[in-house]
Design a protein around this motif. Structure first.
Motif, PDB file in Angstrom:
ATOM      1  N   GLY A 185      41.614  35.549  40.493  1.00 20.96           N
ATOM      2  CA  GLY A 185      42.372  34.665  39.627  1.00 20.96           C
ATOM      3  C   GLY A 185      43.834  35.043  39.542  1.00 20.96           C
ATOM      4  O   GLY A 185      44.614  34.379  38.862  1.00 20.96           O
ATOM      5  N   LEU A 204      31.340  29.080  38.938  1.00 21.57           N
ATOM      6  CA  LEU A 204      32.257  29.775  39.829  1.00 21.57           C
ATOM      7  C   LEU A 204      31.523  30.191  41.099  1.00 21.57           C
ATOM      8  O   LEU A 204      30.422  30.732  41.024  1.00 21.57           O
ATOM      9  CB  LEU A 204      32.829  31.030  39.155  1.00 21.57           C
ATOM     10  CG  LEU A 204      33.507  30.856  37.797  1.00 21.57           C
ATOM     11  CD1 LEU A 204      34.026  32.200  37.303  1.00 21.57           C
ATOM     12  CD2 LEU A 204      34.639  29.855  37.870  1.00 21.57           C
ATOM     13  N   ILE A 218      32.014  32.890  43.669  1.00 16.56           N
ATOM     14  CA  ILE A 218      32.759  34.133  43.872  1.00 16.56           C
ATOM     15  C   ILE A 218      32.271  34.779  45.162  1.00 16.56           C
ATOM     16  O   ILE A 218      31.067  34.978  45.358  1.00 16.56           O
ATOM     17  CB  ILE A 218      32.559  35.089  42.681  1.00 16.56           C
ATOM     18  CG1 ILE A 218      33.042  34.414  41.388  1.00 16.56           C
ATOM     19  CG2 ILE A 218      33.310  36.402  42.895  1.00 16.56           C
ATOM     20  CD1 ILE A 218      32.733  35.200  40.131  1.00 16.56           C
ATOM     21  N   THR A 243      36.037  26.852  41.912  1.00 18.82           N
ATOM     22  CA  THR A 243      35.452  26.372  40.657  1.00 18.82           C
ATOM     23  C   THR A 243      34.877  24.993  40.939  1.00 18.82           C
ATOM     24  O   THR A 243      35.608  24.076  41.307  1.00 18.82           O
ATOM     25  CB  THR A 243      36.515  26.283  39.558  1.00 18.82           C
ATOM     26  OG1 THR A 243      37.197  27.531  39.451  1.00 18.82           O
ATOM     27  CG2 THR A 243      35.875  25.934  38.229  1.00 18.82           C
ATOM     28  N   ILE A 266      39.794  29.367  41.881  1.00 17.48           N
ATOM     29  CA  ILE A 266      39.577  30.260  40.737  1.00 17.48           C
ATOM     30  C   ILE A 266      40.904  30.602  40.071  1.00 17.48           C
ATOM     31  O   ILE A 266      40.976  30.772  38.845  1.00 17.48           O
ATOM     32  CB  ILE A 266      38.820  31.527  41.180  1.00 17.48           C
ATOM     33  CG1 ILE A 266      37.332  31.201  41.334  1.00 17.48           C
ATOM     34  CG2 ILE A 266      39.003  32.675  40.203  1.00 17.48           C
ATOM     35  CD1 ILE A 266      36.454  32.378  41.660  1.00 17.48           C
ATOM     36  N   CYS A 322      41.671  30.333  36.054  1.00 18.46           N
ATOM     37  CA  CYS A 322      42.141  31.457  35.245  1.00 18.46           C
ATOM     38  C   CYS A 322      43.453  31.123  34.539  1.00 18.46           C
ATOM     39  O   CYS A 322      43.636  31.447  33.359  1.00 18.46           O
ATOM     40  CB  CYS A 322      42.323  32.695  36.118  1.00 18.46           C
ATOM     41  SG  CYS A 322      40.767  33.366  36.744  1.00 18.46           S
TER      42      CYS A 322
END
Length: 558
Positions: free
Chosen positions: A75, A369, A371, A391, A440, A444
């Motif tokens: 982020g 999310l 990741i 996202t 992401i 954030c």
């Protein structure tokens, strides 16, 4: 779902509860309700946001996990600035500099030695027998002088004898990858260099192999640096989209890489993840490993599920939802929701999980999310979390009173939601907070504007990731010892799906064995091309003589 980047993004409470009209006096008030982030509300009058701030202050005092500000977090990506994602330490830079210098020195010495031998040979061919004798006498005199001055480390002073080069393992050259451009994406069938009629390709060439996947971005990245596709077992890197078989690890040399660890399915299959999580919860307590919703295996654990189902049904005003998933599927295939036990088909092996009723929402939409986590070693465990990710939003607004059969409301899988008529695609990679798929970094920044402590939130996400790896550590390490010749033969890029609820608690939804590397939008292309190049750079592919390494391996076996 379009946002103006200059507009302040606020958070508003749901209309579900009247308690949201007043500011909560404690973090417990309003617990279990869902909160939604929008662009049109005042944070000063927002009860849900006030409650989240109370939760954060309490969480900072009580949190005992990893502090992400000490190690950095996703982020905060510098992708748009084209800076390095994983900067080298000063020690690593100095080691690389010294290795390159040694490599250069040895190369120059070898060139000097070659030139000397070449000149001596030419001179010997042109010299007469008398001059050869005189030359030998002169050399003998020089050697006698050298005896008086002494010798040091095999070098004879005062003589024409060349210094003896110490036997040092030559510096191995790593292949350095860079993100590809759009014009470098390959198309068409694979061009293979195969063994035919006793002929084989040059062993010093770089080669790769793909199994059960197309992976155009991976293929394009490799071929942009001269890798050739091969069908043989003599590759530098093997990329496979499914679980690996033991025979693929047979006869690997030290420098060959394969993109899966044996037994990775212990954490990527939903049924095995459930079993391993239950074992460790019984050993260390459920509170310490409550990282995923309660899950049961069907039909084996139907009695335990039914007991919990009746308990929840008697204690909650509305029917609780449950999510049913196949044991080993992806892209949202075979997933459906139920609120009645009679809807379950006990003829199929599957898992059933509690539905999280209070997700954190952005503009009324549920999201999760994706990741990307790279593991380069399990013993010792080395984990890298990529600084960028995705996202993914559900394409219809969320409501607990909505139809449980509406998959576009409750599921966030991209492969499913892109089929919805309401789907909006991001066509500009510079605007990474548009449509139903964000970066992401954009998420954030969005949450930080309204006062969410992202360092604390990422600390909790890291805690979930590390505990997830603890679940499969023992079986994967044991399988590595049985199947792999070298610790460095394997690496793994996992795709973690994390959902955040309105209490700012991250939940592990699933771990993907081979996360999708396809690029259906400019944002996908930018994130995933950088992801691939950074992954391959961290793994460390080397240029080496495959013929020599193959012969060495045969000698070791004998």
């Amino acid at each position: 779902m379009e946002y103006n980047s200059k507009r302040n993004k606020k958070i508003t409470g749901s209309s579900r509860s009247k308690s949201h009209s007043n500011h909560p006096k404690s973090a417990e008030e309003g617990k279990g309700e869902y909160a939604t982030i929008s662009a049109n509300s005042s944070s000063g009058q927002n009860a849900a946001l006030q409650r989240l701030h109370l939760l954060q202050r309490q969480g900072r005092k009580e949190w005992k996990g990893i502090r992400s500000e000490c190690v950095g977090r996703p982020g905060t990506c510098t992708l748009l600035n084209r800076q390095r994602f994983f900067p080298q330490t000063d020690l690593q830079k100095e080691n690389d500099r010294q290795n390159k210098m040694l490599h250069w020195v040895f190369k120059k010495l070898q060139e000097l030695d070659f030139n000397r031998k070449k000149n001596d040979g030419a001179r010997n061919r042109t010299m007469s027998p008398i001059s050869k004798t005189n030359s030998s006498m002169t050399t003998a005199g020089a050697n006698s002088t050298a005896t008086r001055f002494g010798k040091a480390d095999g070098i004879v002073f005062g003589s024409t004898k060349q210094p003896k080069i110490p036997s040092v393992k030559p510096y191995q050259e790593f292949v350095t990858f860079k993100p590809i451009k759009e014009h470098q994406v390959v198309s068409g069938p694979l061009s293979s260099y195969l063994f035919s009629r006793g002929f084989c390709t040059d062993y010093t060439e770089l080669s790769y192999k793909l199994l059960k996947c197309e992976s155009r971005l991976m293929r394009s990245t490799l071929e942009s640096l001269g890798f050739n596709y091969t069908e043989s077992h003599d590759w530098n890197i093997l990329w496979i989209s499914s679980s690996t078989k033991p025979y693929l690890y047979d006869g690997l040399n030290e420098y060959q890489k394969i993109n899966h660890f044996p037994a990775s399915s212990e954490i990527t299959r939903k049924d095995k993840l459930c079993i391993n999580l239950l074992k460790i919860q019984e050993k260390f307590g459920k509170d310490n490993f409550h990282i995923a919703p309660d899950t049961y295996l069907l039909p084996d654990e139907f009695a335990d599920f039914y007991e919990e189902y009746q308990k929840m049904r008697n204690s909650e005003p509305r029917k609780p939802l449950w999510v049913i998933k196949p044991n080993a599927s992806s892209q949202g295939k075979g997933i459906y929701l139920i609120d009645d036990v009679n809807e379950i088909n006990l003829d199929d092996s599957c898992v059933i999980s509690k539905y999280i009723p209070n997700p954190l929402l952005i503009n009324g939409h549920k999201f999760d999310l994706r990741i990307y986590v790279l593991v380069t070693s399990w013993d010792p465990l080395r984990v890298y979390v990529y600084k960028e990710g995705l996202t993914r939003f559900a394409s219809e607004e969320f409501s607990t009173s909505s139809n449980k059969k509406s998959r576009f409301i409750h599921l966030t899988n991209y492969s499913l939601n892109k089929k919805n008529a309401n789907w909006k695609t991001n066509e500009d990679s510079q605007r990474d907070d548009f449509g139903f798929k964000w970066s992401i970094t954009a998420l954030c920044q969005h949450l930080e504007r309204i006062g969410i402590d992202m360092d604390l939130l990422w600390s909790k996400i890291y805690d979930v990731i590390i505990k997830s790896f603890v679940l499969g550590e023992t079986p994967i390490i044991n399988s590595m010892k049985r199947n792999c010749s070298y610790r460095t033969n394997c690496f793994e890029l996992y795709g973690f799906d994390i959902l955040i609820d309105s209490d700012l608690k991250p939940w592990l939804i699933e771990i993907n064995l081979s996360p999708s590397l396809s690029a259906d939008s400019p944002l996908d292309f930018k994130i995933k091309t950088n992801l691939i190049s950074d992954t391959l750079n961290l793994v460390g592919l080397m240029k080496f003589d495959r013929k020599k390494e193959k012969g060495k391996h045969k000698e070791d076996e004998e």
